[in-house]
Design a protein around this motif. Structure first.
Motif, PDB file in Angstrom:
ATOM      1  N   ASP A 133      34.121  -9.086   7.301  1.00 26.63           N
ATOM      2  CA  ASP A 133      33.855  -8.735   8.698  1.00 26.63           C
ATOM      3  C   ASP A 133      32.369  -8.689   9.025  1.00 26.63           C
ATOM      4  O   ASP A 133      31.883  -7.743   9.643  1.00 26.63           O
ATOM      5  N   ARG A 157      35.171  -5.225  -5.159  1.00 13.64           N
ATOM      6  CA  ARG A 157      36.011  -5.266  -3.955  1.00 13.64           C
ATOM      7  C   ARG A 157      35.677  -6.482  -3.104  1.00 13.64           C
ATOM      8  O   ARG A 157      36.548  -7.075  -2.467  1.00 13.64           O
ATOM      9  N   ARG A 183      39.182  10.765  10.417  1.00 11.61           N
ATOM     10  CA  ARG A 183      39.734   9.678  11.236  1.00 11.61           C
ATOM     11  C   ARG A 183      38.612   8.853  11.846  1.00 11.61           C
ATOM     12  O   ARG A 183      38.671   7.621  11.902  1.00 11.61           O
ATOM     13  N   GLN A 213      37.045   6.778   9.053  1.00 12.38           N
ATOM     14  CA  GLN A 213      37.902   5.647   8.698  1.00 12.38           C
ATOM     15  C   GLN A 213      37.765   4.521   9.715  1.00 12.38           C
ATOM     16  O   GLN A 213      37.748   3.344   9.351  1.00 12.38           O
ATOM     17  N   GLU A 258      31.806   6.538   1.328  1.00  6.50           N
ATOM     18  CA  GLU A 258      33.214   6.423   1.709  1.00  6.50           C
ATOM     19  C   GLU A 258      34.048   7.592   1.219  1.00  6.50           C
ATOM     20  O   GLU A 258      35.253   7.661   1.486  1.00  6.50           O
ATOM     21  N   ALA A 287      36.337   0.774   9.026  1.00  6.41           N
ATOM     22  CA  ALA A 287      37.108  -0.418   9.386  1.00  6.41           C
ATOM     23  C   ALA A 287      36.240  -1.461  10.072  1.00  6.41           C
ATOM     24  O   ALA A 287      36.500  -2.669   9.977  1.00  6.41           O
ATOM     25  N   TYR A 307      36.705  -2.826   5.780  1.00  5.30           N
ATOM     26  CA  TYR A 307      37.337  -2.149   4.653  1.00  5.30           C
ATOM     27  C   TYR A 307      38.345  -1.105   5.120  1.00  5.30           C
ATOM     28  O   TYR A 307      38.153  -0.455   6.160  1.00  5.30           O
ATOM     29  N   ASP A 308      39.395  -0.936   4.322  1.00  3.68           N
ATOM     30  CA  ASP A 308      40.337   0.163   4.524  1.00  3.68           C
ATOM     31  C   ASP A 308      39.896   1.349   3.687  1.00  3.68           C
ATOM     32  O   ASP A 308      39.240   1.186   2.649  1.00  3.68           O
ATOM     33  N   GLN A 309      40.265   2.544   4.116  1.00  6.10           N
ATOM     34  CA  GLN A 309      39.962   3.746   3.361  1.00  6.10           C
ATOM     35  C   GLN A 309      40.826   3.777   2.107  1.00  6.10           C
ATOM     36  O   GLN A 309      42.042   3.890   2.191  1.00  6.10           O
ATOM     37  N   SER A 310      40.217   3.673   0.922  1.00  6.07           N
ATOM     38  CA  SER A 310      40.990   3.672  -0.323  1.00  6.07           C
ATOM     39  C   SER A 310      40.575   4.792  -1.268  1.00  6.07           C
ATOM     40  O   SER A 310      41.243   5.033  -2.276  1.00  6.07           O
TER      41      SER A 310
END
Length: 495
Positions: A484, A341, A8, A11, A249, A15, A19-22
């Motif tokens: 970002d 990405r 958590r 992640q 990641e 962020a 980026y989102d956790q993928s």
């Protein structure tokens, strides 16, 4: 904190970079170390380049190894500081893009992709050209070597594309086997050679067929001195430790785990590798005759340990080299995925996707495999395939490391501090040591023997330049901004 709490936190950290956790976070401490150690793979590097060192520097060229270990350890520590502060997949591409500017970051990313393609081919070709002929007792040919290499690449692609977890399990098991196997092999070479009276200490200081005149010289404008060329043994071998950062990641607590995995892999490889090359050199019966062999290390092992024992140990070497190639593929695929990405790689819409079934960048894996096979196809027309491949695979990472170290030295005072990995007062001396080493290493590539390696680099850079020009024309400089960017800028300003 347990892994769930760490994930958590990781992640949330991710962020901040937009980026989102993928990807699944499944990589732990040993797996991260195993990735870095497997990419370095002392078995791969030494089996690949030992014969070249005998021909350019003689057995005494092995004494360049400790200097390379010191230099690359300094580089690993500097890259570790960057990895701890920017724990995002894409390593140097991300670091340079966010700390310098996205255009320079794209250039470094493209260089890294070309490196990760050519080094995979070089590593897998090592299995075909320097180990399998001795292990299976057949006479190799260019056609056979290319077919075996292509087969190995396809097997690695199937594994990397279908499961990251199983790829890491295979790699961790292979690294354990390599550590144990290399230790046993090294000890046996020392003990058996001594017991049989086959230890030749004079080899350690022999120049073989290389003349003594100007042996230690730096060389002239277009030629490096004989002993200087011996640095290629360590320079080709001790690279790729930053691959652990390319799985940031997918790693639990990457700010702490990744930097330690990098420098620990360099030291472990450096110490064990040096003990091994000394053992091999001591067991050589005739350095001049051995220099003519295409499988010198395997020949020494077979001659010293006999058929059955050497077959078992050479099988372990094949497993280690396979794991090295597997990690390289995983790293290269993730760099293509990371650049896609960010909409920076040719055909990015296809390569940025994560397979819903396998949870891997499957399409990026397929692309990377095709590119690698194309490089293998062009290399098949070269008379000195292995020399060209390992030359390019040494030159390219040196350029990436130099860009990253220079960037760190310029920006280090504005970088955020990170309690999980920091060198304190040793930061500047270590970075300067890394810079001096890298400048020295790159000067060695003025030697004309690396002209084919330079040609490969120039062709790939030309292709990259055309695509970058198209990107800039279509989007403009503002359209190259990273996701970002303001978040990392805020970090630099201390929030």
């Amino acid at each position: 904190m347990n892994n769930e709490q760490l994930d958590r936190s990781d992640q949330a950290e991710l962020a901040q970079f937009g980026y989102d956790q993928s990807l699944d976070r499944t990589t732990g401490r040993f797996a991260s170390f195993a990735v870095a150690f497997a990419f370095v793979s002392i078995a791969t590097g030494i089996f690949t380049t030992y014969g070249s060192v005998l021909n350019t520097s003689g057995p005494a060229g092995i004494w360049t190894w400790p200097f390379v270990v010191v230099g690359q350890t300094a580089v690993a520590l500097v890259l570790g500081m960057l990895a701890s502060r920017i724990p995002v997949t894409g390593y140097a591409y991300q670091w340079v893009s966010r700390v310098a500017n996205p255009i320079l970051g794209w250039v470094v990313g493209w260089v890294a992709v070309t490196f990760l393609v050519v080094v995979l081919v070089a590593v897998d070709y090592t299995i075909a050209a320097t180990v399998m002929p001795v292990l299976l007792s057949y006479t190799s040919s260019l056609t056979t070597n290319v077919l075996v290499t292509a087969t190995v690449v396809l097997i690695q692609a199937c594994l990397a594309g279908s499961s990251t977890k199983w790829s890491e399990r295979v790699n961790s098991a292979a690294v354990s086997a390599e550590l144990i196997g290399m230790l046993i092999l090294t000890v046996l070479l020392y003990v058996v050679a001594a017991f049989r009276g086959q230890t030749h200490t004079k080899n350690l200081f022999s120049t073989g067929a290389i003349p003594h005149h100007d042996y230690m010289s730096f060389g002239d404008l277009i030629h490096a001195g004989p002993w200087m060329l011996g640095f290629m043994l360590g320079a080709f071998t001790i690279v790729g430790f930053e691959s652990a950062a390319n799985l940031a990641e997918e790693t639990h607590d990457p700010e702490r785990v990744v930097p330690r995995a990098m420098w620990q892999a360099v030291l472990a490889s450096g110490i064990l590798g040096f003990l091994f090359i000394v053992a091999v050199t001591l067991a050589v019966q005739d350095p001049v005759a051995l220099a003519k062999s295409s499988t010198p290390v395997a020949d020494v092992i077979r001659h010293t340990l006999g058929g059955a024992t050497s077959s078992v140990l050479l099988t372990l070497i094949v497993v280690a080299i396979f794991a090295c190639g597997l990690v390289i593929m995983m790293s290269g695929v993730r760099l293509i995925w990371a650049m896609s990405r960010d909409e920076r790689f040719p055909g990015w819409k296809h390569w940025k996707q994560v397979s819903p079934r396998f949870h891997t960048p499957l399409r990026a894996t397929m692309l990377y495999t095709v590119i690698a096979l194309c490089v293998l196809g062009t290399a098949a027309f070269s008379e000195n395939v292995l020399l060209t491949l390992f030359g390019a695979a040494t030159l390219l990472p040196a350029c990436i490391y130099l860009a990253s170290v220079l960037l760190f030295l310029i920006k280090r005072k504005s970088l955020p501090q990170h309690a999980k990995f920091d060198l304190g007062v040793w930061e500047r001396p270590v970075a300067v040591t890394a810079l001096v080493w890298l400048l020295f290493e790159l000067l060695l590539f003025r030697d004309t023997s690396f002209k084919d390696a330079w040609m490969y680099v120039l062709i790939m850079m030309a292709i990259g330049a055309v695509y970058l020009a198209a990107l800039l024309r279509h989007r403009g400089r503002s359209g190259m901004a990273m996701p970002d960017m303001h978040s990392i800028d805020a970090e630099f300003e201390g929030r």
